[in-house]
Design a protein around this motif. Structure first.
Motif, short mmCIF file in Angstrom:
data_model
loop_
_atom_site.label_atom_id
_atom_site.label_comp_id
_atom_site.label_asym_id
_atom_site.label_seq_id
_atom_site.Cartn_x
_atom_site.Cartn_y
_atom_site.Cartn_z
N THR A 104 0.83 -1.20 0.00
CA THR A 104 0.00 0.00 0.00
C THR A 104 0.87 1.25 0.00
O THR A 104 1.75 1.41 0.85
N ALA A 105 0.65 2.12 -0.98
CA ALA A 105 1.46 3.33 -1.13
C ALA A 105 0.92 4.14 -2.31
O ALA A 105 0.08 3.66 -3.07
N VAL A 106 1.45 5.33 -2.43
CA VAL A 106 1.27 6.09 -3.66
C VAL A 106 2.41 5.69 -4.59
O VAL A 106 3.58 5.75 -4.19
N TYR A 107 2.08 5.29 -5.79
CA TYR A 107 3.06 4.85 -6.77
C TYR A 107 3.29 5.96 -7.79
O TYR A 107 2.34 6.50 -8.37
N TYR A 108 4.57 6.26 -7.99
CA TYR A 108 4.98 7.33 -8.89
C TYR A 108 5.77 6.77 -10.06
O TYR A 108 6.66 5.93 -9.90
N CYS A 109 5.47 7.29 -11.23
CA CYS A 109 6.24 6.99 -12.43
C CYS A 109 7.39 8.00 -12.51
O CYS A 109 7.23 9.16 -12.09
N ALA A 110 8.52 7.56 -13.04
CA ALA A 110 9.68 8.43 -13.13
C ALA A 110 10.43 8.17 -14.43
O ALA A 110 10.38 7.07 -14.98
N ALA A 111 11.15 9.20 -14.89
CA ALA A 111 11.90 9.09 -16.14
C ALA A 111 13.30 9.68 -15.97
O ALA A 111 13.48 10.69 -15.28
N ASP A 112 14.26 9.04 -16.63
CA ASP A 112 15.66 9.46 -16.54
C ASP A 112 16.28 9.30 -17.93
O ASP A 112 16.37 8.18 -18.44
N LEU A 113 16.74 10.40 -18.51
CA LEU A 113 17.25 10.38 -19.87
C LEU A 113 18.48 9.49 -19.99
O LEU A 113 19.46 9.67 -19.25
N PHE A 114 18.41 8.55 -20.91
CA PHE A 114 19.49 7.59 -21.16
C PHE A 114 19.97 6.90 -19.87
O PHE A 114 21.16 6.60 -19.72
N GLY A 115 19.02 6.67 -18.97
CA GLY A 115 19.38 6.13 -17.67
C GLY A 115 19.47 4.61 -17.65
O GLY A 115 19.02 3.91 -18.56
N GLU A 116 20.06 4.12 -16.56
CA GLU A 116 20.12 2.69 -16.30
C GLU A 116 18.79 2.23 -15.69
O GLU A 116 17.94 3.04 -15.32
N ALA A 117 18.64 0.91 -15.58
CA ALA A 117 17.40 0.37 -15.01
C ALA A 117 17.23 0.77 -13.55
O ALA A 117 16.12 0.99 -13.09
N THR A 118 18.34 0.85 -12.82
CA THR A 118 18.29 1.28 -11.42
C THR A 118 18.31 2.80 -11.42
O THR A 118 19.37 3.43 -11.45
#
Length: 122
Positions: free
Chosen positions: A91-105
């Motif tokens: 249970t939580a608020v789930y946030y989407c995030a983006a990182d340009l040319f980023g790694e999976a972590t």
């Protein structure tokens, strides 16, 4: 600039499943690593899952491994989080995030969505 919009949250019983979606604006979606974070009441925001911009690598928090699956559809500018065997502690608020040319972590996303609530009842 990338704008992210999450959907798919809701109330589910323990053991159930949900699929979160995150739709991204812009024409360079395929250049971004995408990820999901979550924040429970009184706790810090934590990394849940990520997928590298190439789509070839994924990473998961230990607490969700083997239960959650992240995927992306570059044709739809969308990233998904399939959540199975949900537990009350998810249970939580789930946030989407983006990182340009980023790694999976993803450690320091450049862009965040506004979040979607997931509540798992026992």
């Amino acid at each position: 600039q990338v704008q992210l919009a999450e959907s798919g949250g809701g109330l589910v019983q323990a053991g159930g499943s949900l699929r979160l979606s995150c739709a991204a604006s812009g024409r360079t979606f395929s250049s971004y690593a995408m990820g999901w974070f979550r924040q429970a009441p009184g706790k810090e925001r934590e990394f849940v899952a990520g997928i590298k911009w190439t789509g070839l690598n994924t990473d998961y928090a230990d607490s969700v491994k083997d239960r959650f699956t992240i995927s992306r559809d570059n044709a739809k500018n969308t990233v998904y989080l399939r959540m199975n065997s949900l537990k009350p502690e998810d249970t939580a608020v789930y946030y989407c995030a983006a990182d340009l040319f980023g790694e999976a972590t993803i450690r320091h996303p450049a862009y965040w969505g506004q979040g979607t609530q997931v509540t798992v009842s026992s």
